[in-house]
Every structure is written in structure tokens, then in C-alpha cells.
Scaffold this motif. Sequence first.
Motif, PDB file in Angstrom:
ATOM      1  N   SER A  81       1.017  -1.384  -0.195  1.00  0.00           N
ATOM      2  CA  SER A  81      -0.493  -0.204  -0.204  1.00  0.00           C
ATOM      3  C   SER A  81       1.028   0.913  -0.294  1.00  0.00           C
ATOM      4  CB  SER A  81      -0.973   0.202   0.715  1.00  0.00           C
ATOM      5  OG  SER A  81       0.249   0.099   2.311  1.00  0.00           O
ATOM      6  N   THR A  82       0.659   2.204  -1.073  1.00  0.00           N
ATOM      7  CA  THR A  82       1.512   3.641  -0.792  1.00  0.00           C
ATOM      8  C   THR A  82       0.829   4.189   0.327  1.00  0.00           C
ATOM      9  OG1 THR A  82      -0.129   3.721  -3.039  1.00  0.00           O
ATOM     10  CG2 THR A  82       1.537   4.815  -2.832  1.00  0.00           C
ATOM     11  N   PRO A  83       2.406   4.757   0.974  1.00  0.00           N
ATOM     12  CA  PRO A  83       2.071   6.207   1.958  1.00  0.00           C
ATOM     13  C   PRO A  83       1.691   6.894   1.420  1.00  0.00           C
ATOM     14  CG  PRO A  83       4.750   5.157   0.699  1.00  0.00           C
ATOM     15  CD  PRO A  83       3.891   4.946   0.037  1.00  0.00           C
ATOM     16  N   GLY A 107      -6.595  -0.556  -1.587  1.00  0.00           N
ATOM     17  CA  GLY A 107      -7.234   0.885  -1.782  1.00  0.00           C
ATOM     18  C   GLY A 107      -6.159   1.806  -0.743  1.00  0.00           C
ATOM     19  N   GLY A 108      -5.305   1.531  -0.187  1.00  0.00           N
ATOM     20  CA  GLY A 108      -3.945   2.644   0.022  1.00  0.00           C
ATOM     21  C   GLY A 108      -4.342   4.074  -0.409  1.00  0.00           C
ATOM     22  N   GLN A 109      -4.323   3.725  -1.861  1.00  0.00           N
ATOM     23  CA  GLN A 109      -4.492   4.657  -2.819  1.00  0.00           C
ATOM     24  C   GLN A 109      -5.443   5.477  -2.750  1.00  0.00           C
ATOM     25  OE1 GLN A 109      -1.233   6.570  -5.023  1.00  0.00           O
ATOM     26  NE2 GLN A 109      -2.756   8.440  -4.765  1.00  0.00           N
ATOM     27  N   LEU A 110      -6.659   4.885  -2.879  1.00  0.00           N
ATOM     28  CA  LEU A 110      -7.850   4.634  -3.937  1.00  0.00           C
ATOM     29  C   LEU A 110      -8.426   6.294  -2.896  1.00  0.00           C
ATOM     30  CD1 LEU A 110      -9.152   3.555  -5.706  1.00  0.00           C
ATOM     31  CD2 LEU A 110     -10.011   1.674  -3.973  1.00  0.00           C
ATOM     32  N   VAL A 123     -10.828  -1.280  -8.759  1.00  0.00           N
ATOM     33  CA  VAL A 123     -10.534  -2.623  -9.791  1.00  0.00           C
ATOM     34  C   VAL A 123      -9.854  -3.364  -9.315  1.00  0.00           C
ATOM     35  CG1 VAL A 123     -11.343  -3.477 -11.948  1.00  0.00           C
ATOM     36  CG2 VAL A 123     -11.522  -1.686 -12.414  1.00  0.00           C
ATOM     37  N   GLU A 124     -10.549  -4.523  -8.457  1.00  0.00           N
ATOM     38  CA  GLU A 124      -9.284  -5.358  -7.887  1.00  0.00           C
ATOM     39  C   GLU A 124      -9.803  -6.699  -8.309  1.00  0.00           C
ATOM     40  OE1 GLU A 124      -6.102  -4.994  -6.450  1.00  0.00           O
ATOM     41  OE2 GLU A 124      -6.399  -7.877  -6.357  1.00  0.00           O
ATOM     42  N   ILE A 125      -8.802  -7.423  -8.594  1.00  0.00           N
ATOM     43  CA  ILE A 125      -8.755  -9.182  -9.278  1.00  0.00           C
ATOM     44  C   ILE A 125      -8.884  -9.867  -8.487  1.00  0.00           C
ATOM     45  CG2 ILE A 125      -6.419  -9.810  -9.356  1.00  0.00           C
ATOM     46  CD1 ILE A 125      -7.112 -10.758 -12.566  1.00  0.00           C
ATOM     47  N   LYS A 128     -10.460 -11.077  -2.017  1.00  0.00           N
ATOM     48  CA  LYS A 128     -10.200 -10.944  -0.959  1.00  0.00           C
ATOM     49  C   LYS A 128      -9.703  -9.523  -0.403  1.00  0.00           C
ATOM     50  CE  LYS A 128      -6.824 -12.616   2.253  1.00  0.00           C
ATOM     51  NZ  LYS A 128      -5.591 -13.681   3.212  1.00  0.00           N
ATOM     52  N   ARG A 129      -9.004  -9.322  -1.529  1.00  0.00           N
ATOM     53  CA  ARG A 129      -8.740  -7.554  -1.324  1.00  0.00           C
ATOM     54  C   ARG A 129      -9.582  -6.351  -2.117  1.00  0.00           C
ATOM     55  NH1 ARG A 129      -3.053  -8.906  -4.498  1.00  0.00           N
ATOM     56  NH2 ARG A 129      -2.817 -10.545  -2.616  1.00  0.00           N
ATOM     57  N   ALA A 130     -10.305  -7.479  -2.473  1.00  0.00           N
ATOM     58  CA  ALA A 130     -11.933  -6.615  -3.180  1.00  0.00           C
ATOM     59  C   ALA A 130     -12.174  -6.158  -1.918  1.00  0.00           C
ATOM     60  CB  ALA A 130     -12.374  -6.890  -4.142  1.00  0.00           C
ATOM     61  N   GLY A 149     -12.662  -7.763 -10.535  1.00  0.00           N
ATOM     62  CA  GLY A 149     -12.972  -8.362 -11.357  1.00  0.00           C
ATOM     63  C   GLY A 149     -11.766  -7.674 -12.555  1.00  0.00           C
ATOM     64  N   ASP A 150     -11.017  -8.655 -13.480  1.00  0.00           N
ATOM     65  CA  ASP A 150     -10.278  -8.150 -13.635  1.00  0.00           C
ATOM     66  C   ASP A 150     -10.086  -6.758 -15.392  1.00  0.00           C
ATOM     67  OD1 ASP A 150      -7.999  -8.306 -16.191  1.00  0.00           O
ATOM     68  OD2 ASP A 150      -7.815 -10.382 -16.837  1.00  0.00           O
ATOM     69  N   SER A 151      -9.242  -5.676 -14.422  1.00  0.00           N
ATOM     70  CA  SER A 151      -9.575  -4.343 -15.128  1.00  0.00           C
ATOM     71  C   SER A 151      -9.420  -5.088 -16.702  1.00  0.00           C
ATOM     72  CB  SER A 151      -8.013  -3.373 -14.771  1.00  0.00           C
ATOM     73  OG  SER A 151      -7.101  -4.461 -14.777  1.00  0.00           O
ATOM     74  N   LEU A 152      -8.117  -6.224 -16.971  1.00  0.00           N
ATOM     75  CA  LEU A 152      -8.240  -5.768 -18.862  1.00  0.00           C
ATOM     76  C   LEU A 152      -9.619  -6.435 -19.690  1.00  0.00           C
ATOM     77  CD1 LEU A 152      -5.155  -7.252 -18.667  1.00  0.00           C
ATOM     78  CD2 LEU A 152      -5.314  -4.947 -19.530  1.00  0.00           C
ATOM     79  N   SER A 168      -2.878   3.263 -12.663  1.00  0.00           N
ATOM     80  CA  SER A 168      -2.585   1.328 -12.565  1.00  0.00           C
ATOM     81  C   SER A 168      -1.179   1.114 -11.577  1.00  0.00           C
ATOM     82  CB  SER A 168      -2.794   0.987 -13.059  1.00  0.00           C
ATOM     83  OG  SER A 168      -2.193  -0.525 -13.154  1.00  0.00           O
ATOM     84  N   ASP A 169      -0.931   0.999 -10.289  1.00  0.00           N
ATOM     85  CA  ASP A 169       0.041   0.352  -9.446  1.00  0.00           C
ATOM     86  C   ASP A 169       0.268  -1.536  -9.423  1.00  0.00           C
ATOM     87  OD1 ASP A 169       1.683   0.239  -7.856  1.00  0.00           O
ATOM     88  OD2 ASP A 169       0.796   0.878  -5.943  1.00  0.00           O
ATOM     89  N   PRO A 170       0.434  -1.354 -10.328  1.00  0.00           N
ATOM     90  CA  PRO A 170       0.484  -2.841 -10.971  1.00  0.00           C
ATOM     91  C   PRO A 170       1.934  -3.689 -10.099  1.00  0.00           C
ATOM     92  CG  PRO A 170       1.882  -2.027 -12.655  1.00  0.00           C
ATOM     93  CD  PRO A 170       1.112  -1.025 -11.875  1.00  0.00           C
TER      94      PRO A 170
HETATM   95  C1  LIG Z   1       0.255  -2.977  -6.125  1.00  0.00           C
HETATM   96  S1  LIG Z   1      -0.851  -3.364  -5.806  1.00  0.00           S
HETATM   97  C2  LIG Z   1      -2.077  -2.405  -5.641  1.00  0.00           C
HETATM   98  C3  LIG Z   1      -1.299  -1.230  -4.258  1.00  0.00           C
HETATM   99  C4  LIG Z   1      -2.305   0.539  -4.029  1.00  0.00           C
HETATM  100  N1  LIG Z   1      -1.954   1.000  -4.604  1.00  0.00           N
HETATM  101  C5  LIG Z   1      -2.531   0.755  -3.020  1.00  0.00           C
HETATM  102  O1  LIG Z   1      -1.888   1.850  -2.653  1.00  0.00           O
HETATM  103  O2  LIG Z   1      -2.470  -0.070  -1.867  1.00  0.00           O
HETATM  104  C6  LIG Z   1      -1.169  -3.897  -6.997  1.00  0.00           C
HETATM  105  C7  LIG Z   1      -3.226  -4.954  -7.441  1.00  0.00           C
HETATM  106  O3  LIG Z   1      -3.280  -5.021  -8.961  1.00  0.00           O
HETATM  107  C8  LIG Z   1      -3.631  -6.303  -8.800  1.00  0.00           C
HETATM  108  N2  LIG Z   1      -4.165  -6.791  -9.917  1.00  0.00           N
HETATM  109  C9  LIG Z   1      -3.038  -7.892 -10.935  1.00  0.00           C
HETATM  110  N3  LIG Z   1      -3.967  -7.536 -11.975  1.00  0.00           N
HETATM  111  C10 LIG Z   1      -4.903  -7.117 -12.464  1.00  0.00           C
HETATM  112  C11 LIG Z   1      -6.038  -6.808 -12.975  1.00  0.00           C
HETATM  113  N4  LIG Z   1      -5.766  -7.703 -14.238  1.00  0.00           N
HETATM  114  N5  LIG Z   1      -7.000  -6.441 -12.686  1.00  0.00           N
HETATM  115  C12 LIG Z   1      -7.481  -5.852 -11.600  1.00  0.00           C
HETATM  116  N6  LIG Z   1      -6.571  -6.122 -10.176  1.00  0.00           N
HETATM  117  C13 LIG Z   1      -5.400  -6.803 -10.460  1.00  0.00           C
HETATM  118  C14 LIG Z   1      -3.148  -6.788  -7.397  1.00  0.00           C
HETATM  119  O4  LIG Z   1      -4.070  -7.877  -6.679  1.00  0.00           O
HETATM  120  C15 LIG Z   1      -2.573  -6.419  -6.323  1.00  0.00           C
HETATM  121  O5  LIG Z   1      -3.415  -6.444  -5.730  1.00  0.00           O
END
Ligand SMILES: C[S@@+](CC[C@H](N)C(=O)[O-])C[C@H]1O[C@@H](n2cnc3c(N)ncnc32)[C@H](O)[C@@H]1O
Length: 395
Positions: A81-83, A107-110, A123-125, A128-130, A149-152, A168-170
Amino acid sequence: MAIKVHIEETGFLKTEKAVKKAVQLIRRGLQKDDVIRSLKAADLPVSPEDIYEIGRNRIKARKKFSTGSKLFFDELGLRYSTPEAVADYRARRLRCRVIADVSCGVGGQLLFFARYCRKVYGVEINAKRAIIAALNARAMKANIQIILGDSLSDDVHNLLKDSEVIFSDPARPSIEKVRTVDNLEPNPGKIVERYKDITEKFAFELPPQMPPERVNKWLNGEKEYTSLDFKLNRLALYMDGLARCDVSAVSLPSEERVTDQDEAVNIESTSRIRSFIYEVDPAVVKAGLLRNLIGRLGFEAEILNEDKRRTLLTSDDKQDSAFLRKYKVRQITNFSAESIKQALRDIGAGKVTLRFSLPPFKYWDLRRELENGLKGDRWVHLFRVGERAILAERQ
Ligand SMILES: C[S@@+](CC[C@H](N)C(=O)[O-])C[C@H]1O[C@@H](n2cnc3c(N)ncnc32)[C@H](O)[C@@H]1O
């Protein structure tokens, strides 16, 4: 498939109660299995195992987040998660009406986007994290639409049609010899392809170890290196509609900036140590903007040393900048333990910080050896330039 994640108030309150209980039990020293057994999981959006994990991370999160005692994290979610200082800065820079974070994690940045943008999608794939992101949105009373869901995918794309900015912060592999864009998930190039019919405003977090030339091989835009408390923390890529220059560096929390548009000046190397030495912020070095910084500041300085870990300047002038750490030179001696100890005694040192590269296991051995028997109260910083030791005090 795309699912809008909605947590009812009662579900949220029950989860919060269970997490608080887990925190108490962990603090009392109960073992994992005992904590899990004592949690009643009926009607909760996550399992007792998850509640235990969230409880453990809530204890750790207090150090990283001012709101850590209210937030929900899984293990990886907390690590990634983003500081707060970075998240707040990024959200202000991307301020707009509708933003979509297409890999939002927990959701740190969100949560910070929600402070500055009118409508926010996350969006989160990972299911649990969603759910955790949705719990965090409720905890902070933030108006955010979480999508599992899958953002793609087409389904998610169709839900984000009114987005003005796509961020996106992948996720990136934890071990990788050379950092590239290829292994990021979701892949930034694919995100651009997927959403370019909706907007031209894209921003990505990339691995900060990547130099600008390497980023340019994949994607174009402003590469902004961010340091937090003098450590390289982030590399953001702002694509066409959001870029202000080609390369920039920003120091947080001060927000001092330097860019490739600041006039670069020539800067000589020297072996002559002047009254002050200056450590250069690694974000400036990584961005390749040292000459632009010196030009912008109008600073008379020379390069004393450049290696992988740090760049040192020397000057007789006093210069203030968040990108520079200033030290007053007190003594210069041979780099041998005996001469350094003598110099430390002469200065009246009590503590010494070692500011040169050496393996971590050797750091404390050497520091203890040098500090042994010191009776003074001055805090000295020890630099190594070739075979010379520079003893200096932070200004
Ligand atoms: C580095 S984390 C994001 C952290 C976030 N910026 C924060 O501050 O908390 C990247 C996230 O992208 C998700 N992810 C990877 N591929 C994805 C996709 N195709 N669609 C949606 N989420 C995806 C991962 O499950 C992971 O939780």
C-alpha cells in the motif's frame, strides 16, 4: 465477470468488531489457532483466518498510517500500500472529476483519490483484497465504487466508461534481476490499449529502479521519480494527457521539484574537499537531473564522489534544498580505524553514522569499534572517498 462490491453497514460493523477482538487476543499473546477459534464468523464478508490476518496487520499498520487503527489490510496489501504522503501527492496531481484505479489492492491510494476526485472506481482482481478495499472505503466514509474483476476484461471496461483518468499501480514480481514493464500485472501497455477509447489520460506506478531510458522503450510520458524522506520511493509515469515534461523528480514531504526543463549546467569532478559536503537525493540521481538541479539552484559545487549508493558534492557555499543533505566538514584523515578514532576523539564525538557502502553485517561491527570509548556528545557522519575518511556534522 465484474462484480460491484457492496458492504452493508451491519456487515461492516460486525467485521470491525471481530477485527478489534482479534487485535486484543493477539496482543494478549494468544496463538493463531486459538484466536481463530474464538472468532464468530457467521455473516462476515471474510473468513476467521482473514480476520486474524487483518488483526495482525492492523497492529503493524499503525506505524505506516495515521489512520492505521481504523483500516483493514491483508499481508501483501499492507506491504504494497502506498505511503500516505505519496498517496496524497499523487491524488492531488491527478485531481479530476472521475478517476479509476484499475489495480487498487486494499485501497491505500484509492482513499486519497476520494479526497480530491468526485467519483472514484477501484478495480481489484483478488476477491479478498476487493472486499478489504470496500471495508476501507466504509471505514473512511469514502464514496468509492469497488469492482471485483479483471481490469483487462470487457465487463470491467464497460463499467468504467465515464473515467477521465485511468491510474494503475500494478503488482510486480518480488524477485527480478532487471526491472521491466513486461512482468507488471496488469500490464500498463495492455491497459492503455484497453482504455484508449475512453481517455488519453493514463498514469502508472512503475518500479523506481528503472532509469528513464528503459521506461521509454515501452511507454512515453513524464517519468516522475519521487523520494520520501530522502529515499527513492516511487516512479510515476504520466502519459500524454497528463505529462508536464519528460523527466522530473519530486521530494516529499516538501514537494520541491526539478525537471528536465530546468537549465542543466556543467558540473566538474574534484578530489579537493571543501567546507561542506552534500549528499544528493537518490530520486534526482535516478532521474538523471543532477545538472538541472545545480542549474536551478545556481549552486557552485563540484562532484566529489559518485557510486551506486550515493552521490556527494562539495562546495564552500551554503545551499538549502530538500534534494541536498548538507554536512560541515570537521576533519579529513586516512581511512584507517586508528586515525578515524583519533579524529573522532579530537572532534568530541559520541556517535558516528557510517555513510559509505559496506555489507549490513559489517556496519554495526565497525560502528561499535569506532564508537567504543568515545566520551563526547557530537554526532558525526563518516564518509569514505577513496582512502580518505571525511568526518562531518549534519547542518
Ligand atoms: C501493488 S498492488 C496496488 C496497491 C495500491 N496502489 C495501494 O496503495 O494499496 C497491485 C494490485 O493489482 C492487482 N491486480 C493485478 N492484476 C490485476 C488485474 N488484471 N485487474 C485488477 N487488479 C489486478 C493485484 O491483485 C494487486 O492487489
